[in-house]
Design a protein around this motif. Structure first.
Motif, PDB file in Angstrom:
ATOM      1  N   LEU A 142      -6.783  -2.319  10.071  1.00  0.00           N
ATOM      2  CA  LEU A 142      -6.411  -1.427   8.977  1.00  0.00           C
ATOM      3  C   LEU A 142      -7.454  -0.333   8.766  1.00  0.00           C
ATOM      4  O   LEU A 142      -7.107   0.820   8.520  1.00  0.00           O
ATOM      5  CB  LEU A 142      -6.128  -2.213   7.680  1.00  0.00           C
ATOM      6  N   ASP A 143      -8.734  -0.695   8.881  1.00  0.00           N
ATOM      7  CA  ASP A 143      -9.780   0.339   8.811  1.00  0.00           C
ATOM      8  C   ASP A 143      -9.541   1.398   9.894  1.00  0.00           C
ATOM      9  O   ASP A 143      -9.645   2.598   9.644  1.00  0.00           O
ATOM     10  CB  ASP A 143     -11.168  -0.282   9.019  1.00  0.00           C
ATOM     11  N   ILE A 152      -6.499   3.751   9.247  1.00  0.00           N
ATOM     12  CA  ILE A 152      -6.783   4.758   8.219  1.00  0.00           C
ATOM     13  C   ILE A 152      -7.686   5.853   8.792  1.00  0.00           C
ATOM     14  O   ILE A 152      -7.477   7.041   8.572  1.00  0.00           O
ATOM     15  CB  ILE A 152      -7.400   4.085   6.970  1.00  0.00           C
ATOM     16  N   LYS A 153      -8.678   5.437   9.588  1.00  0.00           N
ATOM     17  CA  LYS A 153      -9.566   6.418  10.247  1.00  0.00           C
ATOM     18  C   LYS A 153      -8.792   7.339  11.187  1.00  0.00           C
ATOM     19  O   LYS A 153      -9.132   8.507  11.345  1.00  0.00           O
ATOM     20  CB  LYS A 153     -10.647   5.681  11.055  1.00  0.00           C
ATOM     21  N   SER A 205      -7.903  -0.848  23.187  1.00  0.00           N
ATOM     22  CA  SER A 205      -8.631  -1.478  22.085  1.00  0.00           C
ATOM     23  C   SER A 205      -7.810  -1.389  20.799  1.00  0.00           C
ATOM     24  O   SER A 205      -6.839  -0.637  20.714  1.00  0.00           O
ATOM     25  CB  SER A 205      -9.986  -0.808  21.882  1.00  0.00           C
ATOM     26  N   PHE A 224      -0.661  -4.501   3.576  1.00  0.00           N
ATOM     27  CA  PHE A 224      -1.564  -5.362   4.328  1.00  0.00           C
ATOM     28  C   PHE A 224      -0.894  -6.714   4.386  1.00  0.00           C
ATOM     29  O   PHE A 224      -0.403  -7.210   3.375  1.00  0.00           O
ATOM     30  CB  PHE A 224      -2.921  -5.498   3.623  1.00  0.00           C
ATOM     31  N   GLY A 234     -10.288 -11.322  11.031  1.00  0.00           N
ATOM     32  CA  GLY A 234     -11.191 -10.256  11.462  1.00  0.00           C
ATOM     33  C   GLY A 234     -10.450  -9.084  12.075  1.00  0.00           C
ATOM     34  O   GLY A 234     -10.768  -7.920  11.811  1.00  0.00           O
ATOM     35  N   VAL A 235      -9.438  -9.385  12.899  1.00  0.00           N
ATOM     36  CA  VAL A 235      -8.679  -8.315  13.555  1.00  0.00           C
ATOM     37  C   VAL A 235      -7.924  -7.488  12.516  1.00  0.00           C
ATOM     38  O   VAL A 235      -7.878  -6.260  12.594  1.00  0.00           O
ATOM     39  CB  VAL A 235      -7.687  -8.890  14.586  1.00  0.00           C
ATOM     40  N   SER A 236      -7.346  -8.160  11.521  1.00  0.00           N
ATOM     41  CA  SER A 236      -6.577  -7.445  10.506  1.00  0.00           C
ATOM     42  C   SER A 236      -7.446  -6.431   9.770  1.00  0.00           C
ATOM     43  O   SER A 236      -7.024  -5.301   9.519  1.00  0.00           O
ATOM     44  CB  SER A 236      -5.998  -8.434   9.489  1.00  0.00           C
ATOM     45  N   LEU A 237      -8.645  -6.845   9.420  1.00  0.00           N
ATOM     46  CA  LEU A 237      -9.559  -5.939   8.716  1.00  0.00           C
ATOM     47  C   LEU A 237      -9.905  -4.748   9.601  1.00  0.00           C
ATOM     48  O   LEU A 237      -9.867  -3.593   9.181  1.00  0.00           O
ATOM     49  CB  LEU A 237     -10.844  -6.681   8.329  1.00  0.00           C
ATOM     50  N   THR A 238     -10.265  -5.041  10.858  1.00  0.00           N
ATOM     51  CA  THR A 238     -10.641  -3.991  11.796  1.00  0.00           C
ATOM     52  C   THR A 238      -9.477  -3.029  12.006  1.00  0.00           C
ATOM     53  O   THR A 238      -9.649  -1.809  12.048  1.00  0.00           O
ATOM     54  CB  THR A 238     -11.029  -4.622  13.159  1.00  0.00           C
ATOM     55  N   SER A 250      -8.733   0.059  18.100  1.00  0.00           N
ATOM     56  CA  SER A 250      -8.833   1.435  17.590  1.00  0.00           C
ATOM     57  C   SER A 250      -7.911   2.380  18.348  1.00  0.00           C
ATOM     58  O   SER A 250      -7.298   3.274  17.764  1.00  0.00           O
ATOM     59  CB  SER A 250     -10.261   1.953  17.690  1.00  0.00           C
ATOM     60  N   GLN A 251      -7.838   2.200  19.680  1.00  0.00           N
ATOM     61  CA  GLN A 251      -6.939   3.055  20.470  1.00  0.00           C
ATOM     62  C   GLN A 251      -5.488   2.790  20.081  1.00  0.00           C
ATOM     63  O   GLN A 251      -4.687   3.717  19.972  1.00  0.00           O
ATOM     64  CB  GLN A 251      -7.152   2.798  21.969  1.00  0.00           C
ATOM     65  N   LEU A 286       0.871  -1.173   0.000  1.00  0.00           N
ATOM     66  CA  LEU A 286       0.000   0.000   0.000  1.00  0.00           C
ATOM     67  C   LEU A 286       0.911   1.226   0.000  1.00  0.00           C
ATOM     68  O   LEU A 286       2.092   1.123   0.335  1.00  0.00           O
ATOM     69  CB  LEU A 286      -0.909  -0.017   1.238  1.00  0.00           C
TER      70      LEU A 286
END
Lengths: 396, 300
Positions: free
Chosen positions: A264-265, A268-269, A376, A277, A258-262, A378-379, A246
């Motif tokens: 990377l999203d 980016i956010k 988490s 990836f 599932g964790v990998s997808l969460t 996200s954190q 990327l």
């Protein structure tokens, strides 16, 4: 694995389904042994070849040579043409679309069928018939249309026998009756074949000796090929099978689908820019993790490394995999003759995590941040994005 | 049709329980209070593992311990079809099968067999399911550290991903919420159990007030939930999170982790799933960390 047309047609032919007479050319030196007119077809994995200049009708030797010179090495939908299929022209009375695949609505196999085939099939009326693999004859009873049942049976059988995920014949053609003499008595011919094999069934198909390939409409990068080799050379656990470059500056080593997808999203956010990836899971030995670490760091302008996975892994030996991470970091430094001083953020947990984190706390030659269940995904993404940004500002 | 959500005290056999994953999961399931009354591994009959007797066949096991409520399978992928067949033929109506990478053809045959026998199947490719209050820990979900992530409560957590089943439960726990059922349905193309199947059953589950689904790109199982909510068949609140937006930057027809996590054409895109779920009245969390707040609002 998606098969090229010529590979798919071989499977059909072996199953007694007629295909046009033809041959596969590997280079310009290959002699063509069929009378004109001929159809020449670029062998690439992506569809819509006709629209992209990949399928051409030729009527003379000169036209053939000209077009073959043009076609070999040509880029069709981002794929380089390395093989060309040359076939006799089949006189068509009617075209049909036929495919077998698996469907999430019926949670089983389905046969899709349309009385009109050819390109632009997406817009045509396709009828769908569920196929019970335990009772193919009675499933096919319900299929309407004028394709003979014995042909439908052969096609359905070869779909299951070859462990295909998709078998698409577009078009399947009825040969014009007055020309049937020329087409050697064949009434129905598969003019195209798109077959996608189920990689999970590879172990029970010794005949699957297809050369490695990428995905449709895409040419893999050097890193992507290097990552793939890690799993090909060592079957223990998974590391590198899924890897994509990327354009960002944060190298990623993530674990679990599932964790990998969460992750990377979330990165980016949070304003972070992933440089790749990739995913490792199961229980890979540390050598594989070390190799994958070297691949993700094998690019300029890396401003951070994010090692992200669940904190409640099932079986992954966290001490083993994080030891592999440290090995990979040190080997990559030596091999690239550089010093990694960018921030490395790690959020992992599972078997032997305490030992692993105790070991990492002693590490002084890298800038490590160790996170656990209180943080988490996200954190952790925000922490990583922030640290990479600070590093970039400081070092330019 | 048999129930997917079993009762406290349900009795199980473990097929393939002497292997790597099975032998590591067995003590954890027993510690949790789950009743594993026999194991089955061809050629290992007569052994005893963690106090559990091992038999060569399912029929031999059942002759000894009586009929059971279900079978938890740790068979390797190419043996799953045979293991399912054996369990069904022995009259078992509930099967959970963990193996990853089961060929899709086998799954189609399995789905057909399960239907014929009026049985239910969780998986393949499931890490398992947990109900703390019912002392049920079935499979290897969070095998190393169950208590870290799961606390008793009123929220069902359903996920295609095993690790995100645990992470979602942990996120709820960190925000003062507990879990009734945590179920990993697996991320295969045609699994035995979907979000919709479970949500329909949870409607009648007195323990559960609301559900969270962790979805991802690919397939139509999230869209099916939207249909069920829209038609009123699911009335308890549902909160959804869908992962995989970044994959739109990558080549199409690539599989991301799970076999079902693949975008072909327009189908299966995360933003499309969010839209249809939202349109149906499902609360959609834009950020993973927002899930607990949405759940708390929904059960107020």
């Amino acid at each position: 694995m998606i098969l090229y047309e010529y590979e798919g047609k071989e499977i059909l032919q072996k199953a007694g389904i007629a295909i046009p007479n033809g041959q596969t050319l590997h280079s310009l030196e290959d002699r063509v042994n069929f009378p004109f007119p001929l159809i020449i077809k670029a062998q690439v994995l992506s569809g819509k070849r006709a629209d992209n200049g990949g399928i051409i009708k030729v009527s003379s030797e000169m036209e053939l040579v000209e077009n073959l010179e043009e076609l070999f090495g040509k880029i069709v939908n981002k794929e380089t043409v390395e093989k060309v299929l040359v076939e006799e022209v089949v006189e068509i009375e009617q075209e049909y679309y036929l495919s077998l695949s698996y469907d999430t609505d019926t949670r089983g196999s389905i046969l899709s069928f349309s009385q009109s085939g050819g390109t632009g099939i997406e817009e045509r009326g396709v009828r769908i018939f569920p196929i019970d693999p335990l009772n193919i004859p009675s499933s096919l009873e319900l299929v309407e249309g004028d394709i003979p049942k014995d042909l439908l049976t052969k096609i359905t059988q070869v779909f299951f026998d070859s462990d295909a995920l998709l078998l698409e014949i577009n078009p399947l053609v009825k040969v014009a009756s007055d020309k049937s003499q020329e087409s050697r008595g064949r009434k129905w011919v598969a003019l195209d074949a798109k077959i996608k094999l189920d990689d999970y069934a590879k172990a029970r198909h010794e005949d699957w000796n297809f050369p490695p390939r990428g995905v449709p409409g895409y040419s893999p990068t050097a890193n992507e090929m290097a990552a793939k080799r890690i799993d090909e050379e060592d079957y223990r656990g998974t590391a590198g099978s899924a890897y994509f470059d990327l354009p960002g500056d944060i190298a990623i080593l993530s674990s679990g689908g599932g964790v990998s997808l969460t992750a990377l999203d979330a990165l980016i956010k949070a304003g972070g820019k992933p440089a790749n990836f990739t995913e490792y899971s199961g229980n890979p030995p540390k050598e594989k993790v070390a190799k994958l670490t070297k691949v993700v760091l094998n690019k300029p302008n890396i401003h951070g490394l994010w090692v992200i996975g669940t904190v409640v892994a099932n079986f992954t030996d966290i001490f083993e995999t994080l030891s592999g991470l440290m090995d990979g970091l040190r080997q990559a430094q030596t091999e690239l003759g550089t010093k990694f001083d960018f921030p490395i953020v790690i959020r992992r947990g599972g078997p032997r995590v305490d030992e692993a984190y105790t070991m990492l706390k002693e590490v002084k030659d890298f800038d490590l941040t160790l996170l656990g269940p209180e943080t988490s995904v996200s954190q952790a993404a925000e922490i990583m994005a922030q640290k990479a940004k600070e590093y970039e500002q400081k070092h330019g | 049709m048999a129930k997917r959500l079993l009762d406290k005290g349900a009795r199980f056999i473990g097929q393939g329980i002497t292997g790597f994953e099975g032998s590591r999961s067995l003590p954890k399931m027993l510690e949790f209070g789950t009743q594993i009354v026999a194991g089955v591994t061809p050629g290992k009959g007569g052994q005893v593992l963690e106090g559990v007797p091992i038999f060569n066949t399912v029929k031999e096991a059942l002759a000894q311990v009586g009929q059971v409520d279900g079978s938890i399978q740790f068979a390797p992928p190419l043996r799953v079809l045979g293991a399912v067949q054996e369990a069904l033929e022995a009259g078992i109506k509930w099967i959970l099968t963990g193996a990853e990478k089961v060929p899709t053809k086998d799954e189609a045959i399995i789905n057909s067999l399960v239907k014929q026998h009026e049985a239910v199947l969780i998986g393949p490719n499931t890490a398992g399911m947990i109900n703390v209050a019912k002392e049920l820990k079935l499979g290897f979900l969070a095998v190393a550290d169950t208590n870290k992530a799961f606390t008793e409560g009123e929220i069902a957590v359903l996920s295609k991903s095993g690790s995100m089943t645990a992470e979602t439960s942990l996120h709820l726990k960190n925000n003062g919420l507990g879990v009734s059922w945590a179920v990993c349905v697996g991320g295969d193309i045609i699994p035995g159990t979907t979000f919709g199947d479970l949500l329909l059953e949870l409607e009648a589950d007195p323990q559960t007030k609301a559900s969270v689904i962790f979805g991802e790109l690919g397939g139509t199982y999230e869209e099916q939930v939207a249909e069920l909510v829209k038609s009123g068949k699911i009335s308890k609140p549902v909160v959804a999170f869908i992962a995989g937006d970044f994959t739109l930057q990558l080549p199409k027809q690539v599989q991301f982790g799970h076999a079902g996590a693949i975008i072909e054409g327009e189908r299966g895109k995360p933003d499309h799933k969010r839209q249809v779920l939202r349109d149906a009245g499902v609360k959609v969390a834009e950020n993973f960390d927002d899930i607990a707040d949405l759940v708390a609002q929904a059960i107020k």
